[in-house]
Write a protein that holds these residues in place. Structure first.
Motif, short mmCIF file in Angstrom:
data_model
loop_
_atom_site.label_atom_id
_atom_site.label_comp_id
_atom_site.label_asym_id
_atom_site.label_seq_id
_atom_site.Cartn_x
_atom_site.Cartn_y
_atom_site.Cartn_z
N LYS A 58 25.77 -21.43 16.27
CA LYS A 58 25.25 -22.73 16.72
C LYS A 58 25.61 -23.05 18.16
N ARG A 60 28.52 -24.15 18.83
CA ARG A 60 29.18 -25.44 18.58
C ARG A 60 30.62 -25.38 19.05
N SER A 145 24.78 -29.15 10.28
CA SER A 145 23.33 -29.04 10.32
C SER A 145 22.95 -27.68 10.94
N ASN A 147 21.08 -26.37 13.16
CA ASN A 147 20.37 -26.37 14.45
C ASN A 147 21.32 -25.82 15.51
N SER A 153 18.35 -32.20 14.40
CA SER A 153 18.64 -31.49 13.15
C SER A 153 17.35 -30.99 12.50
N HIS A 230 23.46 -36.07 21.82
CA HIS A 230 23.39 -35.26 20.63
C HIS A 230 21.98 -35.44 20.10
MG MG Z 1 24.69 -31.77 13.39
#
Ligand code: MG
Ligand code: TXA
Length: 337
Positions: A58, A60, A145, A147, A153, A230
């Motif tokens: 991701k 992330r 999520s 994405n 999302s 976001h």
């Molecule tokens: Mg999320």
């Protein structure tokens, strides 16, 4: 990596397909799966290497903790300690469903799941595919999520394919998700419960169980993952709050200004105003009087604008009641406010 796409009918679940997906979770792989809110990207919550792959796929940041998904209410006691009575009342009423509870973490969970915090976010999703996947995996599933970090999302398997094809082992295609915005994140570790992220269960409904609730405003970053920008499409989002004629006039003024500057512009309008912007590109999401439809379509419409190469989206805000709170939170974040 080749990503396998596996279609599963949520009304008639094929157990051998669920078992095939569960096997991937068991051996430390990543499976994207539908929940009632948005698609999640799952890994075995007790396998730190597998969880690390989620962050990698991701993009992330590692300081953004994940939600742990369970299929039985009692599993909460394995993952959390000092569980207050309120938590039990809330799970009786809202689980399975779009409510995530933040509780004190038990020692058993690896730190990477909770980004080193001493609390853990837990939820039991209201989706039969998700529940059977968790059951068959015989573990809890950590899942954000599905994405790329910062993108809207995913609410169908195509959105997941667009972001993560080639980066994960499997995507379960279980159709469009019902709710469309993520779960409400409620922190129960302080004296007064507080909403860290508004979502599928409204504050009005939570108040049927708990009297006093704080709502954390997004000007302070309280949930580690609540970065201000976001849920963003590639286009710049301008949010116009209010309603009626005044809102329509403001939207028209902004839209004309950007159109005259040669930008590719789109208006995201509530159904009640769908015929007010004839000379512009307009997408309607749903009526303000039934925000469940609005929520279910929001992320899809943002992604559609992106696919069409829209530079600027002028978005009509809705009233902040019920699901409206979650919708406005996502629109404000998309706008980078
Ligand atoms: Mg999320
Ligand atoms: O509906 C949903 O919640 C979806 C589906 C897949 O279940 N999941 C989801 O996960 O939206 P994610 O990772 O995109 O968002 C989780 C949010 C983040 O804002 C994160 O910071 C917060 O929950 N969170 C997770 N653990 C937390 C903790 N221990 N304390 C405070 N916030 C936490």
């Amino acid at each position: 990596m080749k990503t396998k796409i596996l279609e599963i009918n949520s009304n008639n679940i094929n157990l051998s397909k669920i078992k095939e997906s569960a096997r991937i979770i068991k051996v430390g792989g990543l499976v994207a799966f539908p929940t009632e809110t948005v698609y999640g990207l799952g890994a075995d919550a007790f396998n730190p290497q597998a969880v690390a792959k989620i962050f990698e796929a991701k993009n992330r940041p590692l300081d953004d903790p994940l939600i742990v998904h369970i299929s039985e209410r009692e599993e909460i006691f394995k993952l959390a300690k000092d569980v207050p009575d309120t938590a039990v009342e809330l799970t009786d009423k809202f689980w399975p469903g779009p409510l995530t509870l933040v509780l004190r973490k038990s020692k058993s969970l690896p730190d990477i799941v909770t980004a080193g915090l001493d609390t853990v976010a837990i939820r039991m999703p209201a989706n039969e595919i998700a529940l059977s996947l968790i059951k068959e995996s015989r573990t809890a599933i950590a899942a954000p999520s599905a994405n790329l970090f910062g993108r809207p999302s995913p609410v169908n398997s195509q959105h997941v394919i667009d972001d993560l094809d080639g980066k994960i082992d499997m995507i379960i295609d279980g159709g469009k998700t019902r709710v469309g915005v993520e779960s409400t994140v409620l922190d129960l570790t302080q004296n007064i419960p507080s909403i860290l992220r508004p979502g599928g269960v409204s504050i009005e409904r939570l108040k049927e169980v708990i009297e006093e609730i704080k709502i954390c405003k997004s000007d302070k970053i309280l949930s580690p993952g609540m970065y201000p920008r976001h849920y963003s499409p590639k286009a710049k989002v301008m949010l116009v709050e209010g309603n009626g004629k005044i809102q329509v006039e403001k939207v028209k003024n902004l839209a004309s200004r950007f159109n005259s500057q040669g930008c590719s512009l789109g208006i995201l309008a509530k159904e009640e105003h769908s015929n007010k912007y004839d000379s512009f590109k307009v997408k309607t999401i749903g009526p303000e009087k039934d925000l469940t439809i609005y929520a279910a379509n929001l992320f899809s419409v943002l992604r559609e604008f992106d696919k069409e190469g829209t530079d600027i989206i002028v978005a009509e805000g809705v009233k902040e009641e019920g699901l409206g709170l979650a919708i406005m939170d996502r629109l404000r974040k998309a706008a980078g406010e």
